[in-house]
Design a protein around this motif. Sequence first.
Motif, PDB file in Angstrom:
ATOM      1  N   GLU A 173      -5.977   2.488  -5.644  1.00  0.00           N
ATOM      2  CA  GLU A 173      -5.299   2.384  -4.550  1.00  0.00           C
ATOM      3  C   GLU A 173      -5.621   1.358  -3.382  1.00  0.00           C
ATOM      4  OE1 GLU A 173      -2.211   3.659  -4.011  1.00  0.00           O
ATOM      5  OE2 GLU A 173      -2.176   4.625  -5.982  1.00  0.00           O
ATOM      6  N   LEU A 174      -6.776   0.618  -3.939  1.00  0.00           N
ATOM      7  CA  LEU A 174      -6.938  -0.433  -2.837  1.00  0.00           C
ATOM      8  C   LEU A 174      -6.084  -1.723  -3.245  1.00  0.00           C
ATOM      9  CD1 LEU A 174     -10.813  -0.476  -2.915  1.00  0.00           C
ATOM     10  CD2 LEU A 174      -9.496  -0.083  -0.867  1.00  0.00           C
ATOM     11  N   SER A 175      -4.809  -1.439  -2.789  1.00  0.00           N
ATOM     12  CA  SER A 175      -3.350  -1.906  -3.402  1.00  0.00           C
ATOM     13  C   SER A 175      -3.447  -3.571  -2.830  1.00  0.00           C
ATOM     14  CB  SER A 175      -2.363  -1.152  -2.995  1.00  0.00           C
ATOM     15  OG  SER A 175      -2.119  -0.886  -1.652  1.00  0.00           O
ATOM     16  N   ILE A 176      -4.425  -4.277  -2.936  1.00  0.00           N
ATOM     17  CA  ILE A 176      -4.500  -5.708  -2.608  1.00  0.00           C
ATOM     18  C   ILE A 176      -3.525  -6.618  -3.381  1.00  0.00           C
ATOM     19  CG2 ILE A 176      -5.855  -7.765  -1.987  1.00  0.00           C
ATOM     20  CD1 ILE A 176      -8.292  -5.793  -1.705  1.00  0.00           C
ATOM     21  N   TRP A 177      -3.725  -6.508  -4.553  1.00  0.00           N
ATOM     22  CA  TRP A 177      -2.913  -7.380  -5.465  1.00  0.00           C
ATOM     23  C   TRP A 177      -1.534  -7.328  -5.102  1.00  0.00           C
ATOM     24  CZ3 TRP A 177       0.719  -5.647  -8.657  1.00  0.00           C
ATOM     25  CH2 TRP A 177       0.858  -4.408  -9.161  1.00  0.00           C
ATOM     26  N   ASP A 178      -0.676  -6.348  -4.885  1.00  0.00           N
ATOM     27  CA  ASP A 178       0.763  -6.337  -4.629  1.00  0.00           C
ATOM     28  C   ASP A 178       1.153  -6.546  -3.165  1.00  0.00           C
ATOM     29  OD1 ASP A 178      -0.182  -3.906  -3.568  1.00  0.00           O
ATOM     30  OD2 ASP A 178       1.625  -2.738  -4.540  1.00  0.00           O
ATOM     31  N   SER A 179       0.374  -6.694  -2.323  1.00  0.00           N
ATOM     32  CA  SER A 179       0.729  -6.896  -1.073  1.00  0.00           C
ATOM     33  C   SER A 179       1.229  -8.345  -0.768  1.00  0.00           C
ATOM     34  CB  SER A 179      -0.537  -6.942   0.079  1.00  0.00           C
ATOM     35  OG  SER A 179      -1.095  -5.746  -0.015  1.00  0.00           O
ATOM     36  N   TYR A 180       2.492  -8.418  -0.325  1.00  0.00           N
ATOM     37  CA  TYR A 180       3.272  -9.682  -0.403  1.00  0.00           C
ATOM     38  C   TYR A 180       3.620 -10.260  -1.417  1.00  0.00           C
ATOM     39  CZ  TYR A 180       0.956  -9.198   4.457  1.00  0.00           C
ATOM     40  OH  TYR A 180       0.424  -9.029   5.552  1.00  0.00           O
ATOM     41  N   PHE A 181       3.737  -9.418  -2.614  1.00  0.00           N
ATOM     42  CA  PHE A 181       4.033  -9.879  -3.797  1.00  0.00           C
ATOM     43  C   PHE A 181       5.723  -9.918  -3.909  1.00  0.00           C
ATOM     44  CE2 PHE A 181       4.910  -8.292  -8.326  1.00  0.00           C
ATOM     45  CZ  PHE A 181       4.970  -9.692  -8.756  1.00  0.00           C
ATOM     46  N   TYR A 182       6.363  -8.883  -3.137  1.00  0.00           N
ATOM     47  CA  TYR A 182       7.892  -8.882  -2.897  1.00  0.00           C
ATOM     48  C   TYR A 182       8.463 -10.251  -2.265  1.00  0.00           C
ATOM     49  CZ  TYR A 182      12.489  -7.315  -1.947  1.00  0.00           C
ATOM     50  OH  TYR A 182      13.755  -7.064  -2.005  1.00  0.00           O
ATOM     51  N   GLY A 229      -6.668  -1.232   1.546  1.00  0.00           N
ATOM     52  CA  GLY A 229      -6.153  -2.392   0.739  1.00  0.00           C
ATOM     53  C   GLY A 229      -5.178  -3.144   1.505  1.00  0.00           C
ATOM     54  N   GLN A 230      -4.411  -2.554   2.071  1.00  0.00           N
ATOM     55  CA  GLN A 230      -3.326  -3.164   3.038  1.00  0.00           C
ATOM     56  C   GLN A 230      -4.048  -4.013   4.081  1.00  0.00           C
ATOM     57  OE1 GLN A 230      -0.166  -3.627   2.995  1.00  0.00           O
ATOM     58  NE2 GLN A 230       0.498  -2.268   1.365  1.00  0.00           N
ATOM     59  N   ALA A 231      -5.035  -3.525   4.807  1.00  0.00           N
ATOM     60  CA  ALA A 231      -5.660  -4.108   5.683  1.00  0.00           C
ATOM     61  C   ALA A 231      -6.431  -5.387   5.440  1.00  0.00           C
ATOM     62  CB  ALA A 231      -6.679  -3.147   6.549  1.00  0.00           C
ATOM     63  N   ILE A 232      -7.067  -5.299   4.259  1.00  0.00           N
ATOM     64  CA  ILE A 232      -7.728  -6.494   3.764  1.00  0.00           C
ATOM     65  C   ILE A 232      -6.793  -7.479   3.049  1.00  0.00           C
ATOM     66  CG2 ILE A 232      -9.149  -7.205   1.524  1.00  0.00           C
ATOM     67  CD1 ILE A 232     -10.694  -4.578   1.606  1.00  0.00           C
ATOM     68  N   SER A 233      -5.673  -7.018   2.540  1.00  0.00           N
ATOM     69  CA  SER A 233      -4.613  -7.958   2.265  1.00  0.00           C
ATOM     70  C   SER A 233      -4.054  -8.721   3.548  1.00  0.00           C
ATOM     71  CB  SER A 233      -3.571  -7.423   1.386  1.00  0.00           C
ATOM     72  OG  SER A 233      -3.044  -6.263   2.220  1.00  0.00           O
ATOM     73  N   GLY A 234      -3.650  -7.725   4.466  1.00  0.00           N
ATOM     74  CA  GLY A 234      -3.242  -8.420   5.780  1.00  0.00           C
ATOM     75  C   GLY A 234      -4.120  -9.572   6.337  1.00  0.00           C
ATOM     76  N   GLY A 247       1.247 -19.762  -2.832  1.00  0.00           N
ATOM     77  CA  GLY A 247       0.198 -19.986  -3.967  1.00  0.00           C
ATOM     78  C   GLY A 247      -1.211 -19.849  -3.641  1.00  0.00           C
ATOM     79  N   TYR A 248      -1.467 -20.249  -2.586  1.00  0.00           N
ATOM     80  CA  TYR A 248      -3.101 -20.029  -2.050  1.00  0.00           C
ATOM     81  C   TYR A 248      -3.381 -18.897  -1.622  1.00  0.00           C
ATOM     82  CZ  TYR A 248      -7.340 -21.193   0.579  1.00  0.00           C
ATOM     83  OH  TYR A 248      -8.517 -20.974   1.001  1.00  0.00           O
ATOM     84  N   SER A 249      -2.585 -18.418  -0.851  1.00  0.00           N
ATOM     85  CA  SER A 249      -2.752 -16.930  -0.576  1.00  0.00           C
ATOM     86  C   SER A 249      -2.672 -15.790  -1.471  1.00  0.00           C
ATOM     87  CB  SER A 249      -1.543 -16.455   0.739  1.00  0.00           C
ATOM     88  OG  SER A 249      -0.650 -16.311   0.091  1.00  0.00           O
ATOM     89  N   GLN A 250      -1.954 -16.045  -2.405  1.00  0.00           N
ATOM     90  CA  GLN A 250      -1.862 -14.987  -3.503  1.00  0.00           C
ATOM     91  C   GLN A 250      -2.859 -15.109  -4.331  1.00  0.00           C
ATOM     92  OE1 GLN A 250       0.355 -12.563  -4.455  1.00  0.00           O
ATOM     93  NE2 GLN A 250       1.212 -12.824  -2.298  1.00  0.00           N
ATOM     94  N   LYS A 251      -3.574 -16.334  -4.594  1.00  0.00           N
ATOM     95  CA  LYS A 251      -4.945 -16.429  -5.523  1.00  0.00           C
ATOM     96  C   LYS A 251      -5.957 -15.802  -4.880  1.00  0.00           C
ATOM     97  CE  LYS A 251      -6.481 -19.642  -8.072  1.00  0.00           C
ATOM     98  NZ  LYS A 251      -6.871 -21.025  -8.382  1.00  0.00           N
ATOM     99  N   CYS A 252      -6.235 -16.022  -3.365  1.00  0.00           N
ATOM    100  CA  CYS A 252      -7.181 -15.329  -2.567  1.00  0.00           C
ATOM    101  C   CYS A 252      -6.995 -13.654  -2.753  1.00  0.00           C
ATOM    102  CB  CYS A 252      -7.194 -15.559  -1.092  1.00  0.00           C
ATOM    103  SG  CYS A 252      -7.629 -17.223  -0.907  1.00  0.00           S
ATOM    104  N   LEU A 253      -5.996 -13.150  -2.728  1.00  0.00           N
ATOM    105  CA  LEU A 253      -5.583 -11.677  -2.873  1.00  0.00           C
ATOM    106  C   LEU A 253      -5.700 -11.246  -4.155  1.00  0.00           C
ATOM    107  CD1 LEU A 253      -1.975 -11.656  -0.988  1.00  0.00           C
ATOM    108  CD2 LEU A 253      -4.204 -10.617  -0.264  1.00  0.00           C
TER     109      LEU A 253
END
Length: 518
Positions: A291-300, A423-428, A478-484
């Motif tokens: 549930e550390l849902s970093i990978w799907d943040s901002y995916f939409y 996860g949301q906080a880290i992704s944000g 592209g850059y932000s998604q690679k980091c996420l």
Amino acid sequence: MKKFFAHRKNDYLTDAIAIGPEVANSSEGGEKNPTPEYDAVDEKPSEDVQDGVKRVEAVTLSWTTKELIVAYACIFLVFFVVSMEQQIQSNLGVYVTSTFDLLPLYSTTSIVSGIVGGIIKLPTAKFVDLIGRPEGFIIMTGLATLGLIMMAACRNVETYAAAQVFYWVGFDGMAYVLDVFMADTSSLKDRAFVFAFSTTPYIATTFIGPRAAQSFEETSGWPWAFGSFAIITPVITIPILVVFYANEKKARKGGVLVKEKSGRMLGESVVYYFWEFDVPFTHFIPQPTRELSIWDSYFYNYLQAVHDLSITNTGYVYNIYSIGSCFWAVVVAFAIRTTGRFKWVALYFGIPLELLGVGLMIHFRQPSYGIGYVIMCQIFIAFGGGSLVICEDMAVMAAAPHENVASMLALIGLFSSVGGAIGQAISGAIYTNTFPGALDRALPGNTTLNALLYGSLTVQLEYPIGTPERTAVIEAYGYSQKCLTIAATAFLIPAFLWVAIWKDFKVKELRQVKGRVL
């Protein structure tokens, strides 16, 4: 572990597991006795449990198979409507925050609502044990309805953020109470199937929800999407409440449930319930970090801005996880029912497959790769995640007696919600510190425009594919998604350790509940 199997007078009944009433043959005529027989321990609810647990045991001891099936049909109806609403909300949420030019706030509202929703499950667990399942369900339905009304009427982002808290606390609470009720009315052997059954509506609503969201957005507007479900939600909860209260009334008339007077005055009752609101932590089981849902943040946002998908098609791709995990949960449930084990499914299949999918996202979630590669990774993650969800639920429920199941499900809900909020906080933080800088490098000297592009998906989509502005947005994603995705992969690795230290229960040999159950 407490021995659950009691001796039966009739040998042919010794194989029954927690199913409750059996019809025994008479000693002479061979005719069936119309009165169901229980073990002596099963004739009445447990004496040493709290009132909420005692009430639900009385219901399972009193209802018929037909009423049990009707109850699960009502539960399916609730989950179908709830999943439909969640699909519409998730597809419209970014447009609501974009309306106020505060797209990054979408992550913040998710963090707050996730944490509050997770924490509130602990007192909810105690409430449904002390008072009752239906009363907890009614309160959670009220909170969800209030959140929907606030979202439908909101005219500023502050109101929307507050509405999100009520909404997610309510809807998560509704699902939680129904999970507890399903645990009350199913044997451990078949519980994985029951929990998998409750997720199957997401398979259908994943296709219906995005199209409905697009229809609302293009016609009446997103406020009416929330307003409609503010009316529908309380209505569809009535059938399951009727089933519960009708069978509780039957239990009282039949003498199965006897109302006992506490003998306490009002002040004494206040003190009593104050001290009773604690939560047992004696059966803690560490959970994977899924549930550390970093990978799907901002995916939409990524799908729409980079791959130029419509709301409907974005919803389909985004919800591959919902479809795949819900479908695969049924397969995993069958494996658990057959073997009686769940730990090895999580350790040798669930985590490795999810780690593979998230790891491949580092390479394939880039503008230079087609949407097909993204879909492939989503399928891997869905099958891995679907395995973990069922196995985690079984791990905590097998570790506790019936009277503590509600608390154990609340604990796993707390860890999931807090993990998701982290996860949301880290992704944000990653998104905030990568996207604007990448946008400035790709589109220098446009501070005002870049601020608008950063704050609104609607503004991003106004520029067609091929324009300098849209190309800059694509490069920034592209850059932000690679980091996420790199961060998400790193956080998944410790999950191997958490699952490895689970106790390997054999659920086929455990008996936990009383009465007529699945």
